[in-house]
Design an enzyme around this catalytic site. Sequence first.
Site, short mmCIF file in Angstrom:
data_model
loop_
_atom_site.label_atom_id
_atom_site.label_comp_id
_atom_site.label_asym_id
_atom_site.label_seq_id
_atom_site.Cartn_x
_atom_site.Cartn_y
_atom_site.Cartn_z
N CYS A 119 0.52 -3.04 0.48
CA CYS A 119 0.27 -4.48 0.56
C CYS A 119 -0.14 -4.86 1.99
O CYS A 119 -1.13 -5.57 2.20
CB CYS A 119 1.53 -5.23 0.13
SG CYS A 119 1.33 -7.02 0.02
N CYS A 120 0.61 -4.37 2.99
CA CYS A 120 0.26 -4.66 4.38
C CYS A 120 -1.11 -4.08 4.73
O CYS A 120 -1.88 -4.70 5.47
CB CYS A 120 1.30 -4.06 5.34
SG CYS A 120 2.77 -5.07 5.56
N CYS A 169 8.84 -10.99 2.72
CA CYS A 169 9.34 -9.86 3.51
C CYS A 169 10.07 -10.32 4.77
O CYS A 169 10.20 -9.54 5.72
CB CYS A 169 8.18 -8.94 3.89
SG CYS A 169 7.21 -8.41 2.48
N CYS A 217 4.05 -3.56 10.19
CA CYS A 217 3.04 -3.77 9.14
C CYS A 217 1.88 -2.79 9.26
O CYS A 217 1.07 -2.66 8.35
CB CYS A 217 2.51 -5.20 9.18
SG CYS A 217 1.75 -5.63 10.75
#
Length: 278
Positions: A164-165, A250, A273
């Site tokens: 996702c990051c 998060c 990240c």
Amino acid sequence: MSRAAVLLPPNDLAGSELPLLTVVSPPLPRHEKAENLEFLQPDAPLRLTDELQAEIQHESQRLETAQPQEILRWVTGRFAPRFTMATAFGPEGMVLIHMLAEIAPATPIFNLDTGYQFKETLELREEVKRRYGIVVELKRAETSVEEYERQHGGPVYRTNPDQCCFDRKVKVLQKAVIGMHAWASAIRRDQSPDRARAPIVGWDKKFSLVKVSPLANWTKKEVWGFITKHDIPYNPLHDQGYTSIGCWPCTRAVLLGEDERAGRWSGSAKTECGLHTS
Ligand code: SF4
């Protein structure tokens, strides 16, 4: 005008058989090709030559004891207009925005808008506009949050936060810095063991950019002292125990005695990240 492309004005074309707005590109003499390379390939990534590597090392040592303003003066003087900064509007980022507003207000500053940011974070962008006249550009992934989650059968931050990051931050930054040669990060060395190794000026292999960290030697206390002294706007979530703020899924507030980044990806081994790791 560069020798690489000559745009003929309409008057010069009267009576000619050339169509309007024809671009004529006379061949460059051999000796001019190198000097014009940047013009011909404006988006070409910066290459780490031996000379650049030596300059980076020299400047990093020279600036090791410099104040952040001096570091920003050097990097903007050396690389602008190909110098940029990414910010998530954290306290350190706000300090750098405040300094850049005085030193180099034309610096392009952008925010990686993952689609999962707190509304307070986005409101702070508006405050930056009001206070400094600086419009922080929002850079987004090609797919909306809804589409992204639909494609992956649900929120990827739950199943694979690294992915996702990568998709919503790293890839977006890679695209955002095309044509740039240097960028600033707002990291401090005392934030984590990883960040403790950050040079003042270094080569960012991941993005092929010179990376400066003007606040590397500052402490959290110095950052907040500067914010208070200059009445710099900050994210109101900091007053509710959020010491480090990223995306809302998060990020949590920290408890008394916890590390300042303990609220990021809490409960998992993930601590970064990917923007500031090599
Ligand atoms: S911080 Fe969380 S929501 Fe934001 S990009 Fe990374 S995994 Fe996704």
